[in-house]
Design a protein around this motif. Structure first.
Motif, PDB file in Angstrom:
ATOM      1  N   SER A 107       0.817  -1.212   0.000  1.00  0.00           N
ATOM      2  CA  SER A 107       0.000   0.000   0.000  1.00  0.00           C
ATOM      3  C   SER A 107       0.852   1.264   0.000  1.00  0.00           C
ATOM      4  CB  SER A 107      -0.961  -0.003   1.194  1.00  0.00           C
ATOM      5  OG  SER A 107      -0.275  -0.186   2.407  1.00  0.00           O
ATOM      6  N   GLY A 108       1.965   1.281   0.728  1.00  0.00           N
ATOM      7  CA  GLY A 108       2.763   2.488   0.852  1.00  0.00           C
ATOM      8  C   GLY A 108       3.436   2.921  -0.435  1.00  0.00           C
ATOM      9  N   LEU A 109       3.965   1.974  -1.190  1.00  0.00           N
ATOM     10  CA  LEU A 109       4.639   2.327  -2.445  1.00  0.00           C
ATOM     11  C   LEU A 109       3.648   2.937  -3.430  1.00  0.00           C
ATOM     12  CD1 LEU A 109       7.161   2.339  -4.203  1.00  0.00           C
ATOM     13  CD2 LEU A 109       6.683  -0.037  -4.817  1.00  0.00           C
ATOM     14  N   ILE A 110       2.469   2.342  -3.525  1.00  0.00           N
ATOM     15  CA  ILE A 110       1.437   2.903  -4.402  1.00  0.00           C
ATOM     16  C   ILE A 110       1.062   4.307  -3.946  1.00  0.00           C
ATOM     17  CG2 ILE A 110      -1.003   2.692  -5.054  1.00  0.00           C
ATOM     18  CD1 ILE A 110      -0.601  -0.326  -5.084  1.00  0.00           C
ATOM     19  N   ALA A 111       0.885   4.471  -2.631  1.00  0.00           N
ATOM     20  CA  ALA A 111       0.478   5.776  -2.107  1.00  0.00           C
ATOM     21  C   ALA A 111       1.492   6.852  -2.442  1.00  0.00           C
ATOM     22  CB  ALA A 111       0.269   5.692  -0.601  1.00  0.00           C
ATOM     23  N   ALA A 112       2.775   6.545  -2.291  1.00  0.00           N
ATOM     24  CA  ALA A 112       3.807   7.539  -2.579  1.00  0.00           C
ATOM     25  C   ALA A 112       3.791   7.942  -4.053  1.00  0.00           C
ATOM     26  CB  ALA A 112       5.172   6.985  -2.188  1.00  0.00           C
ATOM     27  N   LYS A 113       3.703   6.953  -4.928  1.00  0.00           N
ATOM     28  CA  LYS A 113       3.728   7.267  -6.356  1.00  0.00           C
ATOM     29  C   LYS A 113       2.489   8.046  -6.785  1.00  0.00           C
ATOM     30  CE  LYS A 113       5.586   4.166  -9.150  1.00  0.00           C
ATOM     31  NZ  LYS A 113       5.950   2.891  -9.812  1.00  0.00           N
ATOM     32  N   LEU A 114       1.347   7.672  -6.241  1.00  0.00           N
ATOM     33  CA  LEU A 114       0.122   8.387  -6.597  1.00  0.00           C
ATOM     34  C   LEU A 114       0.101   9.790  -6.003  1.00  0.00           C
ATOM     35  CD1 LEU A 114      -2.667   5.656  -6.340  1.00  0.00           C
ATOM     36  CD2 LEU A 114      -1.625   6.610  -8.399  1.00  0.00           C
ATOM     37  N   ALA A 115       0.639   9.947  -4.790  1.00  0.00           N
ATOM     38  CA  ALA A 115       0.676  11.275  -4.187  1.00  0.00           C
ATOM     39  C   ALA A 115       1.521  12.229  -5.029  1.00  0.00           C
ATOM     40  CB  ALA A 115       1.219  11.192  -2.767  1.00  0.00           C
ATOM     41  N   ALA A 116       2.632  11.730  -5.555  1.00  0.00           N
ATOM     42  CA  ALA A 116       3.470  12.563  -6.418  1.00  0.00           C
ATOM     43  C   ALA A 116       2.772  12.902  -7.724  1.00  0.00           C
ATOM     44  CB  ALA A 116       4.791  11.851  -6.691  1.00  0.00           C
ATOM     45  N   ARG A 117       1.909  11.996  -8.174  1.00  0.00           N
ATOM     46  CA  ARG A 117       1.232  12.176  -9.455  1.00  0.00           C
ATOM     47  C   ARG A 117      -0.016  13.058  -9.330  1.00  0.00           C
ATOM     48  NH1 ARG A 117       1.008   8.923 -14.212  1.00  0.00           N
ATOM     49  NH2 ARG A 117      -0.969   9.135 -15.346  1.00  0.00           N
ATOM     50  N   ARG A 118      -0.740  12.913  -8.209  1.00  0.00           N
ATOM     51  CA  ARG A 118      -2.064  13.530  -8.104  1.00  0.00           C
ATOM     52  C   ARG A 118      -2.103  14.785  -7.245  1.00  0.00           C
ATOM     53  NH1 ARG A 118      -5.815   8.028  -7.481  1.00  0.00           N
ATOM     54  NH2 ARG A 118      -5.233   7.146  -9.522  1.00  0.00           N
ATOM     55  N   THR A 119      -0.978  15.166  -6.661  1.00  0.00           N
ATOM     56  CA  THR A 119      -0.927  16.407  -5.886  1.00  0.00           C
ATOM     57  C   THR A 119       0.266  17.228  -6.346  1.00  0.00           C
ATOM     58  OG1 THR A 119       0.561  15.706  -4.088  1.00  0.00           O
ATOM     59  CG2 THR A 119      -1.770  15.064  -3.898  1.00  0.00           C
ATOM     60  N   ASN A 120       0.305  18.473  -5.882  1.00  0.00           N
ATOM     61  CA  ASN A 120       1.471  19.321  -6.178  1.00  0.00           C
ATOM     62  C   ASN A 120       2.458  19.309  -5.030  1.00  0.00           C
ATOM     63  OD1 ASN A 120       0.085  20.736  -4.257  1.00  0.00           O
ATOM     64  ND2 ASN A 120       0.103  22.707  -5.349  1.00  0.00           N
ATOM     65  N   ALA A 121       2.358  18.302  -4.153  1.00  0.00           N
ATOM     66  CA  ALA A 121       3.199  18.234  -2.959  1.00  0.00           C
ATOM     67  C   ALA A 121       4.553  17.615  -3.264  1.00  0.00           C
ATOM     68  CB  ALA A 121       2.495  17.418  -1.877  1.00  0.00           C
ATOM     69  N   THR A 122       5.515  17.913  -2.407  1.00  0.00           N
ATOM     70  CA  THR A 122       6.759  17.164  -2.363  1.00  0.00           C
ATOM     71  C   THR A 122       6.481  15.880  -1.592  1.00  0.00           C
ATOM     72  OG1 THR A 122       8.067  19.189  -2.366  1.00  0.00           O
ATOM     73  CG2 THR A 122       9.155  17.181  -1.567  1.00  0.00           C
ATOM     74  N   VAL A 123       6.927  14.754  -2.132  1.00  0.00           N
ATOM     75  CA  VAL A 123       6.618  13.460  -1.522  1.00  0.00           C
ATOM     76  C   VAL A 123       7.906  12.748  -1.133  1.00  0.00           C
ATOM     77  CG1 VAL A 123       5.517  11.200  -1.835  1.00  0.00           C
ATOM     78  CG2 VAL A 123       4.502  13.252  -2.872  1.00  0.00           C
ATOM     79  N   THR A 124       7.958  12.295   0.124  1.00  0.00           N
ATOM     80  CA  THR A 124       9.097  11.522   0.621  1.00  0.00           C
ATOM     81  C   THR A 124       8.595  10.176   1.107  1.00  0.00           C
ATOM     82  OG1 THR A 124      10.283  13.508   1.320  1.00  0.00           O
ATOM     83  CG2 THR A 124      10.974  11.422   2.298  1.00  0.00           C
ATOM     84  N   LEU A 125       9.240   9.111   0.664  1.00  0.00           N
ATOM     85  CA  LEU A 125       8.903   7.747   1.052  1.00  0.00           C
ATOM     86  C   LEU A 125      10.006   7.211   1.963  1.00  0.00           C
ATOM     87  CD1 LEU A 125       7.236   5.093   0.765  1.00  0.00           C
ATOM     88  CD2 LEU A 125       8.574   4.617  -1.301  1.00  0.00           C
TER      89      LEU A 125
END
Length: 368
Positions: A13-31
């Motif tokens: 679940s976490g890997l998907i969440a990180a990749k989607l967060a980077a794709r679907r938001t304008n946020a900086t994402v750290t995994l």
């Protein structure tokens, strides 16, 4: 100011969440993840039995996703200052936190498990069991006979026929399956020479086997413990609302009920369906929860109302070695119907599901 989303855990679940967060938001994402590899946890019984698994570096799976990675063990979450502390790394400040640290084998509920038993709940543990079994024959007792225990026992019995495999269950073998499912499971254990001990409650694990609660001793060279899982204590220690098992309590959008900037997904979160039924620990529930949590984060960042989680069960997939499997079809609430799929078609079905779980790690955008 650009928001910072920190995702803890790079499992299903976490890997998907990180990749989607980077794709679907304008946020900086750290995994953040303890190791630099993705682990196909649903295949670890294969690793333990002597088979080889593919190497899956996180760098390859994250290539081009726009996700920063920090490799290290999370030691503390400070929700007041919104800081995550990681061993060997600088503190991470977050605006939104996605908690996906998963689960591990429960080594504490029965005396002697931590000292004397082996598990297949992690890559290192499965490799340790593999090395233990490599020298030759012996008696292997698998304690716990739900999905993990059944898959471990049948894989070992098929791949390592020189081993004598015992499968212990506190209840009846396959009691959550339909009658047809139980009959097939019994045929497979008989064919593979697995000795099933029903109604066997373990009170202690010892170097030479197990002590049962009736006082009897069951000799075994190796004990494989699959009787339960537990989650990290980090959520509880941070002061997040958790249930009696330490799982983060989340609402219908997978947001913490106590800390609105925090979301919980996968095994470490106690998500519920609209009727109150808690979703079980499984990648089958963890995978679809990831896009819903990210969708909720993205909606709120954009000032919109997120959609609630909607989920229904369809089947339970159980591998029974490499040449057989059992697909138990279920109702929406996970209760079994009589319909099952077995044999080679079930093997293909299960393999398709497992490969699909990895495929969506590479291509999470296909998830709604």
């Amino acid at each position: 100011m650009t928001p910072h989303i920190v995702v803890l855990g790079a499992g299903y679940s976490g890997l998907i969440a990180a990749k989607l967060a980077a794709r679907r938001t304008n946020a900086t994402v750290t995994l953040v993840n303890e190791r630099d590899r993705f682990v196909e946890r649903v295949r670890l019984h294969q690793l333990a039995s002597g088979q080889s698994l593919r190497d899956l570096p996180l760098a390859d799976l994250l290539g081009g996703a726009g996700v920063r990675t920090v490799i290290g063990r999370v030691t503390e979450i400070d929700p007041d200052d919104r800081v995550v502390r990681v061993a060997g790394a600088d503190p991470l400040h977050y605006d939104q936190l996605i908690y996906a640290l998963g689960s591990r084998a429960d080594l504490e509920s029965v005396p002697g498990v931590a000292e004397h038993a082996y598990t297949v709940a992690g890559a290192e543990q499965a490799q340790r069991l593999r090395e233990r079994l490599e020298p030759g024959s012996g008696v292997v007792a698998v304690a716990g006979a739900w999905l993990t225990g059944i898959e471990a026992a049948t894989e070992l019995a098929e791949s390592r026929p020189e081993l004598k495999v015992l499968l212990l269950t506190a209840g009846q073998l396959g009691e959550a399956l339909s009658e047809r499912g139980r009959r097939h499971l019994r045929r497979v254990t008989d064919r593979l020479g697995i000795e099933v001990r029903a109604g066997a409650r373990v009170s202690e694990v010892r170097p030479d086997g197990l002590l049962l609660d009736d006082g009897s001793h069951l000799a075994a060279d190796t004990v494989v413990w699959t009787a339960g899982f537990q989650v990290p204590d980090l959520a509880h220690a941070a002061g997040f609302a958790v249930d009696e098992h330490g799982r983060m309590i989340v609402d219908e959008t997978l947001r913490s009920v106590s800390h609105p900037e925090v979301y919980g997904i996968g095994d470490a979160a106690a998500a519920r369906m609209p009727d109150g039924q808690e979703l079980r620990m499984a990648c089958a529930t963890g995978i679809p929860s990831a896009p819903r949590a990210v969708g909720a984060v993205a909606s709120r960042l954009a000032g919109k109302q997120p959609r609630p989680l909607r989920f229904r069960y369809f089947n339970q997939c159980i591998s029974l070695g490499r040449r057989d499997a059992l697909i138990q079809f279920v109702r929406a609430d996970d209760s079994p119907v009589e319909a099952v799929l077995t044999g080679r078609l079930a093997v293909l079905y299960k393999e398709t599901i497992v490969r699909g779980a990895l495929f969506v790690q590479r291509h999470p955008a296909m998830l709604k």
